[in-house]
Design a protein around this motif. Structure first.
Motif, PDB file in Angstrom:
ATOM      1  N   SER A  12       0.958  -1.253   0.075  1.00  0.00           N
ATOM      2  CA  SER A  12       0.148  -0.012   0.018  1.00  0.00           C
ATOM      3  C   SER A  12       1.008   1.291  -0.014  1.00  0.00           C
ATOM      4  O   SER A  12       0.600   2.215  -0.817  1.00  0.00           O
ATOM      5  CB  SER A  12      -1.025  -0.022   1.069  1.00  0.00           C
ATOM      6  N   MET A  16       1.030   4.111  -2.941  1.00  0.00           N
ATOM      7  CA  MET A  16       0.885   5.650  -2.597  1.00  0.00           C
ATOM      8  C   MET A  16       2.116   6.395  -2.953  1.00  0.00           C
ATOM      9  O   MET A  16       1.914   7.462  -3.885  1.00  0.00           O
ATOM     10  CB  MET A  16       0.627   5.678  -1.187  1.00  0.00           C
ATOM     11  N   VAL A  42      -5.919   4.329   1.554  1.00  0.00           N
ATOM     12  CA  VAL A  42      -6.566   3.113   0.893  1.00  0.00           C
ATOM     13  C   VAL A  42      -8.028   2.693   1.295  1.00  0.00           C
ATOM     14  O   VAL A  42      -8.410   3.146   2.610  1.00  0.00           O
ATOM     15  CB  VAL A  42      -5.578   2.003   1.700  1.00  0.00           C
ATOM     16  N   ASN A  51     -12.791   8.235   3.734  1.00  0.00           N
ATOM     17  CA  ASN A  51     -11.633   8.803   2.863  1.00  0.00           C
ATOM     18  C   ASN A  51     -11.871  10.126   2.221  1.00  0.00           C
ATOM     19  O   ASN A  51     -11.056  10.915   2.152  1.00  0.00           O
ATOM     20  CB  ASN A  51     -11.105   7.966   1.883  1.00  0.00           C
ATOM     21  N   ASP A 204     -10.030   7.314  -3.276  1.00  0.00           N
ATOM     22  CA  ASP A 204      -9.449   6.443  -2.606  1.00  0.00           C
ATOM     23  C   ASP A 204      -7.767   6.721  -2.333  1.00  0.00           C
ATOM     24  O   ASP A 204      -7.422   7.615  -2.361  1.00  0.00           O
ATOM     25  CB  ASP A 204      -9.748   4.942  -2.522  1.00  0.00           C
ATOM     26  N   ASP A 205      -6.937   5.416  -2.866  1.00  0.00           N
ATOM     27  CA  ASP A 205      -5.690   5.745  -3.203  1.00  0.00           C
ATOM     28  C   ASP A 205      -5.050   6.426  -4.221  1.00  0.00           C
ATOM     29  O   ASP A 205      -3.786   6.300  -4.656  1.00  0.00           O
ATOM     30  CB  ASP A 205      -4.902   4.208  -2.828  1.00  0.00           C
TER      31      ASP A 205
END
Length: 241
Positions: A12, A16, A42, A51, A204-205
């Motif tokens: 993760s 990112m 995430v 998020n 999200d990410d």
């Protein structure tokens, strides 16, 4: 199990980092703001709304600065952190049932009533929550209202009270939480934010740079209210002073 969780965390972080590096290259080193980084969050399972709101709040700089300045040892100071004020402003015509004291209880009358709300003190951060979901009696469930709402990049509130302390305060749009889907029980949330003069989309990410004209895609639909749409849901405005 612990090894698997560690691998997922590392993956993760790498993801990112890769997204951030690609975004920095797209913006360019000469335009990329100093001491600023853009990382997604995430999705751990149905956390897209959380998020999106966290990203929007983070890019409201007065809110961010107050939170970062908070010291755990001083509980009173935490209570004085400037809160994001949600203002629901609505003016509507209605009818109200009432009775005059000289009339019999069986005598009731309908008369027009105008209900409105006025703002006395305009906040530093103004968050407007659009009514995108409504309970439909004929369907016995909530449905999404995808109608078109054109929200401005600059805003001034005119429905202030006569004794308002800062009635001429001007606001700039800094973030929008967007609902994607056709109903309240399904879909996805993303957010768009303005940082250092350019707009970013956080899914999200995933973080991407978008043009200011792309904001028009999140106004909603012009016809059918039940179709799938990407509609602005919560608007965050920041005062210029």
């Amino acid at each position: 199990m612990e090894i698997l969780m560690t691998v997922r965390k590392i993956a993760s972080i790498c993801t990112m980092g890769a997204n951030a590096s690609a975004l920095e290259k797209e913006i360019g080193p000469e335009q990329f703001p100093v001491n600023e980084h853009y990382f997604g969050l995430v999705n751990f399972g149905n956390t897209c709304y959380c998020n999106s709101v966290l990203q929007a709040l983070y890019f409201c700089r007065p809110f961010r600065e107050k939170v970062l300045a908070y010291k755990v040892s001083d509980e009173r100071r935490f209570q004085n952190i400037r809160r994001v004020v949600f203002v629901y402003i609505q003016g509507r015509d209605a009818q109200q049932i009432g009775s005059h004291p000289h009339f019999k209880p069986s005598q009731t009358f309908l008369f027009p009533v105008s209900i409105r709300m006025r703002v006395k003190k305009l906040p530093m951060i103004l968050a407007l929550h659009l009514k995108r979901f409504k309970y439909m009696d004929q369907l016995h469930r909530y449905t999404k209202l995808s109608y078109r709402v054109v929200f401005p990049l600059e805003l001034r509130l005119f429905n202030t009270s006569g004794d308002a302390t800062n009635p001429d305060r001007m606001y700039d749009l800094v973030a929008v939480v967007v609902h994607c889907g056709s109903g309240p029980n399904r879909g996805h949330y993303i957010t768009i934010v303005k940082s250092h003069g350019f707009w970013l989309l956080f899914d999200d990410d995933i973080v991407e740079k978008i043009d200011a004209q792309a904001i028009e895609e999140f106004y909603g639909l012009t016809s059918d209210i039940s179709k799938n749409s990407e509609s602005g849901y919560i608007l965050f405005y920041q005062s210029r002073d």
